[in-house]
Write an enzyme that holds these catalytic residues in place. Sequence first.
Site, short mmCIF file in Angstrom:
data_model
loop_
_atom_site.label_atom_id
_atom_site.label_comp_id
_atom_site.label_asym_id
_atom_site.label_seq_id
_atom_site.Cartn_x
_atom_site.Cartn_y
_atom_site.Cartn_z
N ASP A 271 0.83 -1.20 0.00
CA ASP A 271 0.00 0.00 0.00
C ASP A 271 0.87 1.25 0.00
O ASP A 271 1.33 1.71 1.05
CB ASP A 271 -0.91 -0.02 1.24
CG ASP A 271 -1.84 1.19 1.29
OD1 ASP A 271 -1.94 1.91 0.27
OD2 ASP A 271 -2.48 1.40 2.35
N LYS A 278 1.61 7.91 0.37
CA LYS A 278 1.99 7.95 1.78
C LYS A 278 3.37 8.60 1.93
O LYS A 278 4.17 8.57 0.99
CB LYS A 278 2.08 6.51 2.33
CG LYS A 278 0.75 5.85 2.59
CD LYS A 278 0.96 4.47 3.20
CE LYS A 278 -0.35 3.76 3.46
NZ LYS A 278 -1.23 4.44 4.45
N ASP A 348 -5.70 6.40 -0.73
CA ASP A 348 -5.08 5.63 0.36
C ASP A 348 -6.13 4.93 1.23
O ASP A 348 -5.79 4.10 2.07
CB ASP A 348 -4.21 6.57 1.21
CG ASP A 348 -3.21 5.81 2.07
OD1 ASP A 348 -3.05 4.60 1.85
OD2 ASP A 348 -2.60 6.45 2.94
N GLU A 350 -7.96 2.52 0.46
CA GLU A 350 -8.18 1.50 -0.57
C GLU A 350 -8.71 0.19 -0.02
O GLU A 350 -9.36 -0.57 -0.73
CB GLU A 350 -6.89 1.25 -1.35
CG GLU A 350 -5.91 0.25 -0.72
CD GLU A 350 -5.38 0.67 0.64
OE1 GLU A 350 -5.39 1.87 0.95
OE2 GLU A 350 -4.97 -0.22 1.43
N ARG A 352 -11.11 -0.49 2.09
CA ARG A 352 -12.57 -0.58 2.05
C ARG A 352 -13.06 -0.76 0.62
O ARG A 352 -14.12 -1.34 0.38
CB ARG A 352 -13.18 0.66 2.72
CG ARG A 352 -12.79 1.97 2.09
CD ARG A 352 -13.01 3.17 3.01
NE ARG A 352 -11.92 3.33 3.97
CZ ARG A 352 -11.88 4.28 4.90
NH1 ARG A 352 -12.86 5.15 5.02
NH2 ARG A 352 -10.87 4.35 5.73
N1 BES Z 1 -3.29 0.22 5.29
C1 BES Z 1 -3.64 1.50 5.73
C2 BES Z 1 -3.93 1.55 7.23
C3 BES Z 1 -2.74 1.42 8.13
C4 BES Z 1 -1.93 2.51 8.36
C5 BES Z 1 -2.49 0.25 8.79
C6 BES Z 1 -0.85 2.40 9.23
C7 BES Z 1 -1.44 0.15 9.67
C8 BES Z 1 -0.62 1.23 9.89
C9 BES Z 1 -4.92 1.97 5.02
O1 BES Z 1 -5.04 1.56 3.72
C10 BES Z 1 -4.87 3.45 5.03
O2 BES Z 1 -4.01 3.99 4.39
N2 BES Z 1 -5.82 4.07 5.72
C11 BES Z 1 -5.86 5.48 5.81
C12 BES Z 1 -7.30 5.88 5.65
C13 BES Z 1 -7.49 7.37 5.52
C14 BES Z 1 -6.94 7.85 4.20
C15 BES Z 1 -8.95 7.67 5.61
C16 BES Z 1 -5.33 5.89 7.19
O3 BES Z 1 -5.62 5.22 8.16
O4 BES Z 1 -4.59 6.87 7.23
ZN ZN Z 2 -4.10 -0.17 3.23
MN MN Z 3 -4.07 2.89 2.37
#
Ligand code: BES
Ligand code: ZN
Ligand code: MN
Length: 492
Positions: A271, A278, A348, A350, A352
Site C-alpha cells: 500500500d 503515503k 489511500d 483503498e 474498504r
Molecule cells: N493500510 C492502511 C492503514 C494502516 C496505516 C495500517 C498504518 C497500519 C498502519 C490503510 O489503507 C490506510 O491507508 N488508511 C488510511 C485511511 C485514511 C486515508 C482515511 C489511514 O488510516 O490513514
Molecule cells: Zn491499506
Molecule cells: Mn491505504
Amino acid sequence: MQFSTKTTALANTPSSCLILGVYLNGHLPEATAEVDIASGKAISKVIKTGDMSGKAMEAMLLHNVDGIKAKRILLLGCGKKSDLTLKRFTQILRLAVTQLDRYSIEDAVLGLSSLPVEKATIERKAIQVAKIFTHAEYRYKETISKVKPAQKIKRLALTCTSSERAQAKKGLDTGSAIGIGMNTARNLGNLPANICTPTYLGEQAQNLAKKHKQLKTKVLSEAQMKRLGMNSLLSVGNGSDQPSVLIVMEYQGGSPNSKPNVIVGKGITFDTGGISLKPGLGMDEMKFDMCGAASVLGTMHALCELKPKINVVAIIASAENMPSGRATKPGDVVTSMSGQTIEVLNTDAEGRLVLCDALTYAKRFNPKTVIDIATLTGACVATFGNVVSGLLSNDDELADKLYQCGLDSLDPAWRLPLWDEYQKLLDSNFADIANIGGPRAGTITAGCFLARFTKDYKWAHLDIAGTAWDQGKQKGATGRPVPLLMEYLLNA
Ligand code: BES
Ligand code: ZN
Ligand code: MN
C-alpha cells in the site's frame, strides 16, 4: 513438533527434562510436591537454599535428581497461586520454551498442566501449550542467508489424569493447528511485496487446496471480476503492473446444507497510498497490508489440519496499491458490485474499496455470519496500540461472541460504536458514498463504509492495523487474529 499425553506418575516418566512449577515463597503445587517426595525432598532442599523463590518467571535447572526418571528438572516460578491466570500461565509456557532452547533439550515432559488456572479447563491449558510451542518453531527463511537455528524441542508430553486425557488431547490438536495457522499467516505477512503479490497469494491458496481434500479454491481473474461488476476492487489495482485477484476458498467439513461462516481478508500486498501517496518513513511496513488475507489463509490452514465438522468460506480481495498514469485519482467515481457509486476522495483509503466488493460477493454463500479482517486504519493503531483489535458489527450477539472469543483465546478485540450518527460523514456530492469520512473517528467511519455493503447478513469487522505485526527490533507479523477466528469458528 509432536505432542502427546501421559498419565504415568511424573517421577517415573523418562525424558530429557521434566518441567515443574513452584509458587511464590517456595510453595509446591501438587505435581511438584509428588516429585519432591519421590526425590527425597531434592526440590525442597533447593528452595531452602534461597536460590528459587517461586517468583513468576524465575527458572532453575536441576541435574541427576535421585528417584526421578527424567535427566533434568526445570523449575519455573509461577508466582502467587491465586494470581495464576491464563495470561500468566502462557507467559510461563513461553519461559519454558526459551529455557528448553537454551539447554538444547529435544524432548520434555510438562508437569504444569495440572496447575489450577483461573477459569481454564484442561482443554484450554492444552490449547495454549500446543499453540505456544508451535508458534515458537517459526523461523523466517525465504530471503536470508543465515537462518536462525531451528528450535531443538521436538517432542512434548503433557501429563494429565486418565479422565482428562480426551480433553487434553483435543486441546493439543486444536492448539497445534492454531499454531500452524499462525505461522502460515506470519510467513505470508513477512514476505516482501516483490515476492508476495496478489498472484502469489492465489497460488498459496491453490497449493493448500491441493494438499487438503476438504478444501476447494478458485482464483478469479481481473476479467472475471470485471464481468461481476467489481469495479471498486479493480480500481485499486489500476496503477499496478500486478493483476488483482479474488480468492475464494471453501472448507467443507460439515453437511453440505449447513450454512457456512464466511471470513473475508484485505489483501493489499503493498500500500503506497496510490496517488494520495503515503510519506516515505516506515512505508516498508505497508507490505504487511495483506495481513488480513494472511490471517484468513492461516485460519483455513488451521482448519485443514484440525478437520472440524463445520463449513467455512474464505474470500480474499487482493491488489497492489500503486501510483501510475493508469492509477485511480482523487475524485474518480467507481460503481461497486452492489450498484452503489463511490467517490474515491483518497486513494489511500483503498482497503474498504476492495473489501466492499468481496462483501457483496459473500452474499451468494447464504452465510450464517460474515467477518472481515483488515489492516484498515491508522486511527485504530492510535486508539488500541498493538494490544487489541478493533471490532465493529451490525449484530450485538455476534459482537458479544467475538469479544468473548477474544478474551478466551488471549487474542482480544474491543467494540467501537457503529452508529448512524457517523454515517453522514460519508456523504458525497458526486456519488452515493465517499470513501473517506474526514479526519475524525477514522476507524468508525471505515466501519460505516463497509456497513453499507453488509445489510443482508450478520456481519463483523476486525481492524487489525495495530495487532497484525510488531514494529522495531521485533518487526514481523504476529499471526493474529488466527486464534480469535479459530475460537469463533469452532464454537459458532
Ligand atoms: N493500510 C492502511 C492503514 C494502516 C496505516 C495500517 C498504518 C497500519 C498502519 C490503510 O489503507 C490506510 O491507508 N488508511 C488510511 C485511511 C485514511 C486515508 C482515511 C489511514 O488510516 O490513514
Ligand atoms: Zn491499506
Ligand atoms: Mn491505504
